[in-house]
Design an enzyme around this catalytic site. Structure first.
Site, PDB file in Angstrom:
ATOM      1  N   GLU A 157      24.679   8.170 -32.951  1.00 11.56           N
ATOM      2  CA  GLU A 157      25.048   7.438 -33.971  1.00 11.56           C
ATOM      3  C   GLU A 157      26.154   8.760 -34.927  1.00 11.56           C
ATOM      4  OE1 GLU A 157      21.590   7.653 -37.003  1.00 11.56           O
ATOM      5  OE2 GLU A 157      22.305   6.882 -38.292  1.00 11.56           O
ATOM      6  N   ASP A 184      19.194  14.523 -40.229  1.00  2.00           N
ATOM      7  CA  ASP A 184      19.275  13.030 -39.631  1.00  2.00           C
ATOM      8  C   ASP A 184      20.246  13.704 -37.712  1.00  2.00           C
ATOM      9  OD1 ASP A 184      18.424  10.543 -38.642  1.00  2.00           O
ATOM     10  OD2 ASP A 184      19.821  10.088 -40.333  1.00  2.00           O
ATOM     11  N   GLU A 198      13.582   5.364 -45.716  1.00  2.00           N
ATOM     12  CA  GLU A 198      14.526   4.100 -46.108  1.00  2.00           C
ATOM     13  C   GLU A 198      14.006   2.357 -46.073  1.00  2.00           C
ATOM     14  OE1 GLU A 198      16.724   4.790 -42.825  1.00  2.00           O
ATOM     15  OE2 GLU A 198      17.229   6.782 -43.391  1.00  2.00           O
TER      16      GLU A 198
HETATM   17  C1  GCV Z   1      16.403   2.906 -37.228  1.00  2.00           C
HETATM   18  C2  GCV Z   1      18.979   7.102 -40.299  1.00  2.00           C
HETATM   19  C3  GCV Z   1      19.517   5.936 -39.574  1.00  2.00           C
HETATM   20  C4  GCV Z   1      18.963   4.640 -39.462  1.00  2.00           C
HETATM   21  C5  GCV Z   1      17.532   5.133 -38.589  1.00  2.00           C
HETATM   22  C6  GCV Z   1      17.046   5.866 -39.692  1.00  2.00           C
HETATM   23  C7  GCV Z   1      15.057   6.996 -38.928  1.00  2.00           C
HETATM   24  O1  GCV Z   1      18.925   7.312 -40.580  1.00  2.00           O
HETATM   25  O2  GCV Z   1      20.849   5.799 -39.677  1.00  2.00           O
HETATM   26  O3  GCV Z   1      19.219   3.553 -38.932  1.00  2.00           O
HETATM   27  O4  GCV Z   1      16.788   4.315 -38.808  1.00  2.00           O
HETATM   28  O5  GCV Z   1      17.567   6.957 -39.163  1.00  2.00           O
HETATM   29  O6  GCV Z   1      15.232   7.099 -37.879  1.00  2.00           O
HETATM   30  O7  GCV Z   1      14.480   5.495 -38.952  1.00  2.00           O
END
Ligand code: GCV
Length: 719
Positions: free
Chosen positions: A416, A388, A314
């Site tokens: 989340e 996720d 990411e």
């Molecule tokens: C900290 C998901 C979440 C992100 C998070 C990522 C991760 O994509 O939406 O906010 O980033 O996981 O675990 O690195």
């Protein structure tokens, strides 16, 4: 002797005053979490008052002081009368705690054999006679072990267990039990729903918020021994000298409670902070920069735990930016930390978009080839499922595929994808499913729990991480019930075999009530809550159909994210024929990443659990489910069942008015109202959308949506 008596009299008076002040001042705002030391019900008091009369914690150190104070405060509060601290055993009912080194009383018991098996963090609690008096001894090899033992002993009292003939030995099954905070240096919290960050960076190191101590104490009470302070989407600034002073101040507060600090290391820090031209892990200058940085950190924080790294994921930099592998990156950092006994927690959450790729298979593709290549002080941190932190995912295939790598599960305590801090859900049930899942990696019985606790492959270093749900909100977690998930994470990290019911009941009695009927009702609500949330959000294996970005609320139609795999349409694959992601050999075939018995079980439509049906298969709308209903009807009824559960739970909670204190009762009731609103929103929006493919009427028993699909699509967070 006289001095001892005088001291204990002074202690008695001080406690009495403290006690009176405390009971006046405490509002029911949830701040005390499960460490509420209010007077226990009358039936327990009579016996406990005989069994607990004084606290004998000899020796002086930061941890022993904390231990003594906790036992004195807690016992005085629970028994409703002062329980003094003493320097020797004066009477029946002494509670003696410490180590053979700190306490001659404990040394005199010669418990070498009992303690030998307990390791550095375990404890032994035993009812004995000391100097002709009845006593309860909490002994350990380390002061931290004794503190954990004390919290266990208090838990027994808080949950009204017998303490007359104690003989308890415990040690944690996982070594590193850490909370990961995705806290940014500006005070915001990524995926945080309980206020701002607990770390007030601008005021540190001079001003120490008392909450830091409360936080460390709460963690110690459930055995959490590590805390990652900053977001894995890391800012290199945390590694500057200025920030390290602040980090050191936090570490000083946490140390007596055994909570060690970890930091997220931004892989490109040598360039950003050190002015190097590269962060290539094989460049000697880069290795030296990290080595020097590690030395600097350990000067400031001698018990620093290590680095957590999100690399090449990411948008985060990583070794692959320089055509190096994950192993090159992880091992370079591991070498910098090794002289200090620090560890690298390398995250397996890596997924690159490729044509026709399936995100569920990406972490395996990226990491599995490196099995056996990571250094001895590296743990590979693997999310519970392959996508996720969805409401329900099958276990991550990496758990069954890396026998020569130290794996460490990562759970998400913060919600989340699970309704933020608005939805009541008890996550222990979900985590149990993961721990109990059989990977078949070494034949039947190779559960995820056995992989990660090190017993299946004699893994030397073990650990577990939970992404924290804490924040600056007075009640810590934004919803009183979600404190239970912080609690459950710690308890399961200590012992992954605990049942969800046991954890729920403990927590309810410590946090809310000892009333047996109310406890039973609340426990049932908690234990049903995960299935209910799955029902109204993502039943039958659906996943990632939330709104883009913030991930709150339903948006199965969403297709505007820049990456295909951030869009719900990528995951549900609805069309006129049916619904679901085909991950079998006729589809992406990422099912092949599981061991053959697991793969075959999921691949076969007749054996695949319906809970994962649409995760692994694209299924016709008129497919006959085990109930005899067709898929479309079954799906709709799941959504309705989820809504019905929330409606019924609201009523049950209302009926508990009078049993639960009014402040927390009202606050939970408000959250339940939001949860019901959201469950209805989920049901209506998702069913209307999928109906545009299935072209079938809603089955009997499913309520008609109040709005049109277009209205749901146009809806923003504030409905
Ligand atoms: C900290 C998901 C979440 C992100 C998070 C990522 C991760 O994509 O939406 O906010 O980033 O996981 O675990 O690195």
């Amino acid at each position: 002797m006289r001095l001892a008596k005088y001291r204990s009299l002074v202690a008695c008076l001080a406690i009495a005053m403290l006690f009176a002040a405390a009971s006046e001042a405490q509002g029911e705002d949830g701040h005390r979490l499960w460490r509420r030391y209010d007077q226990l019900p009358a039936q327990a008091l009579t016996r406990y008052r005989i069994q607990v009369s004084e606290i004998v914690v000899l020796g002086k150190s930061a941890t022993l002081d904390v231990l003594r104070a906790e036992l004195v405060d807690a016992c005085s509060g629970l028994l409703g009368s002062p329980v003094p601290s003493a320097d020797e055993v004066n009477r029946d009912g002494a509670v003696v705690a410490g180590t053979p080194l700190s306490s001659p009383l404990i040394k005199s018991l010669h418990w070498e054999a009992q303690l030998a098996a307990l390791g550095p963090e375990g404890f032994y609690i035993h009812s004995v006679r000391l100097s002709t008096h009845r006593a309860i001894v909490i002994a350990a090899n380390s002061e931290l072990g004794a503190l954990y033992g004390a919290f266990h002993f208090l838990r027994l009292m808080q949950t009204l267990q017998p303490i007359d003939k104690l003989d308890v030995s415990q040690k944690p099954r996982l070594q590193l039990r850490m909370l990961d905070h995705w806290d940014n240096l500006d005070g915001s919290v990524e995926r945080g729903y309980a206020g701002r960050s607990l770390w007030n960076w601008s005021a540190l190191p001079e001003a120490i918020d008392p909450r830091l101590r409360d936080y460390a104490r709460a963690n110690a009470s459930i055995g959490i021994n590590g805390s990652l302070l900053n977001n894995v989407n890391a800012n290199a600034q945390i590694l500057t000298a200025d920030y390290l002073r602040k980090v050191a101040a936090i570490a000083d507060v946490f140390r007596p409670y055994g909570v060690r600090i970890f930091l997220s290391a931004r892989f490109s820090a040598p360039m950003e902070l050190g002015g190097l031209m590269t962060a290539d892990p094989l460049d000697p200058e880069v290795g030296t920069w990290w080595k020097n940085k590690a030395d600097e950190i350990y000067k400031a924080v001698p018990d620093f735990g290590g680095f957590v790294v999100k690399a090449n994921s990411e948008g985060q930099p990583g070794p692959r930016t320089y055509n190096r592998s994950h192993v090159d990156g992880a091992n370079m950092l591991a070498a910098a930390l090794a002289p200090h006994n620090g560890v690298v927690v390398w995250r397996a959450f890596v997924y690159d978009v490729k044509p026709d790729y399936d995100r569920a298979g990406a972490a395996y593709e990226n990491l599995q080839p490196f099995d056996g290549k990571f250094a001895a002080n590296v743990l590979l941190q693997v999310k519970n499922g392959p996508i996720d932190f969805q409401p329900r995912e099958p276990f991550h295939p990496l758990f069954g595929a890396m026998p020569k790598t130290q794996l460490m599960p990562e759970f998400q305590i913060t919600q989340e994808y699970l309704g933020f801090s608005n939805h009541l859900i008890f996550l222990a049930s979900m985590w149990r499913e993961v721990f109990d899942a059989d990977t078949y990696a070494k034949g039947p019985g190779s559960t995820v729990a056995k992989v990660v606790d090190g017993s299946l492959y004699s893994q030397h270093l073990t650990g577990i991480a939970g992404v924290a749900n804490t924040g600056s909100d007075r009640n810590w977690t934004g919803h009183h019930f979600l404190q239970a998930n912080w609690y459950a994470f710690g308890r399961l990290a200590w012992n992954p075999d605990l049942t969800s019911r046991q954890v729920a009941e403990e927590w309810i009695k410590m946090t809310f009530t000892h009333d047996p009927k109310a406890t039973a009702m609340i426990a049932r609500i908690m234990l049903e809550s995960h299935e209910a949330l799955v029902d109204y959000m993502t039943p039958l294996g659906l996943h990632h159909i939330m709104w883009g970005g913030h991930h709150y609320g339903p948006a199965p139609w969403w297709d505007t994210e820049p990456r295909a795999d951030w869009n719900p349409v990528y995951y549900h694959r609805a069309d006129e024929k049916g619904l679901g992601f085909d991950r079998t050999a006729t589809g992406s075939n990422t099912l092949s990443q599981y061991q053959p018995p697991v793969r075959d079980h999921f691949a076969n439509l007749t054996t695949c659990p319906e809970a994962f049906l649409l995760w692994f298969h694209h299924v016709p709308w008129d497919y006959r489910m085990r109930s005899g209903r067709i898929l479309w009807d079954e799906l709709a009824l799941h959504y309705q069942r989820g809504v019905d559960w929330v409606t019924a739970t609201r009523k049950e909670w209302d009926a508990l008015a009078g049993v639960i204190d009014p402040e927390r009762h009202a606050e939970v009731a408000k959250k339940l109202a939001i949860q019901e609103r959201d469950a209805i929103w989920w049901r209506d929006a998702v069913l209307l959308y999928f109906q545009s493919f299935s072209k079938r009427p809603l089955p009997e028993g499913v309520e008609k949506p109040a709005h049109t699909l277009e209205e749901y699509k146009a809806k923003s967070l504030a409905w």
